[in-house]
Design an enzyme around this catalytic site. Structure first.
Site, PDB file in Angstrom:
ATOM      1  N   HIS A  78     -16.631  -9.186  -4.127  1.00  0.00           N
ATOM      2  CA  HIS A  78     -16.657  -8.629  -5.474  1.00  0.00           C
ATOM      3  C   HIS A  78     -16.541  -7.106  -5.427  1.00  0.00           C
ATOM      4  O   HIS A  78     -16.889  -6.469  -4.426  1.00  0.00           O
ATOM      5  CB  HIS A  78     -17.941  -9.031  -6.200  1.00  0.00           C
ATOM      6  N   GLU A  80     -18.226  -4.774  -6.898  1.00  0.00           N
ATOM      7  CA  GLU A  80     -19.511  -4.098  -6.704  1.00  0.00           C
ATOM      8  C   GLU A  80     -19.920  -4.136  -5.236  1.00  0.00           C
ATOM      9  O   GLU A  80     -20.421  -3.150  -4.688  1.00  0.00           O
ATOM     10  CB  GLU A  80     -20.613  -4.775  -7.544  1.00  0.00           C
ATOM     11  N   CYS A 106     -22.306 -10.377 -11.549  1.00  0.00           N
ATOM     12  CA  CYS A 106     -22.894 -11.702 -11.346  1.00  0.00           C
ATOM     13  C   CYS A 106     -24.274 -11.544 -10.709  1.00  0.00           C
ATOM     14  O   CYS A 106     -24.682 -10.440 -10.343  1.00  0.00           O
ATOM     15  CB  CYS A 106     -21.985 -12.545 -10.450  1.00  0.00           C
ATOM     16  N   CYS A 109     -24.244  -9.983  -7.118  1.00  0.00           N
ATOM     17  CA  CYS A 109     -24.084  -8.523  -7.149  1.00  0.00           C
ATOM     18  C   CYS A 109     -25.317  -7.852  -7.733  1.00  0.00           C
ATOM     19  O   CYS A 109     -25.712  -6.775  -7.272  1.00  0.00           O
ATOM     20  CB  CYS A 109     -22.835  -8.141  -7.945  1.00  0.00           C
TER      21      CYS A 109
END
Length: 151
Positions: A78, A80, A106, A109
């Site tokens: 991801h 992040e 999410c 993260c």
């Protein structure tokens, strides 16, 4: 002359960052900022040296996995996570920083951002992950849905 707010400025930049994504389903960008200075950026895509989904296809798409479920069935890191990894690789502390993201983080993260010391999350849109929002609130992380901000 009208100058953009700092949040508008960094949200514009993170929109450009996401264009580097190699994800077939969704492009996401992240930008970690402290004291009005960009520390790191990240976008979602396969790890270094691993083929991208745009080359070999998307397993999540092939299996019809709904958004927000079974994150482990994805080759991509991801945005992040990539921004945090870049900070770690270069020895940059993100303690007390703000992360700008083109999509609500999410729960995976969220846990990383909380433990990394991120204090503020500015994001666009929504993501079907109530647990992430609950954890951010419990950890007293400031959350700003940029789509709801009137500037």
């Amino acid at each position: 002359m009208s100058r953009p707010t700092w949040d508008a400025y960094f949200m514009d930049i993170v929109e450009l960052v996401k264009t580097r994504s190699t994800c077939i389903r969704r492009q996401v960008g992240a930008l970690i900022v402290k004291d009005k200075r960009i520390l790191t950026s990240g976008y979602n895509g396969a790890p270094q040296g691993v083929r991208h989904c745009e080359e070999i296809g998307c397993l999540r798409q092939q299996l019809n996995v709904p958004s927000g479920e079974k994150h482990e069935l994805c080759r991509a890191i991801h945005a992040e996570q990539n921004a945090l990894v870049q900070a770690a690789k270069t020895g940059i502390s993100v303690e007390g920083a703000t992360i700008y993201v083109t999509l609500q983080p999410c729960s995976l993260c969220a846990k990383l951002l909380i433990n990394a010391g991120i204090k503020r999350v500015v994001y666009r849109g929504s993501y079907p992950d109530e647990m992430a929002m609950s954890m951010f609130n419990e950890a007293r992380i400031e959350l700003i849905n940029y789509d709801e901000v009137v500037e």
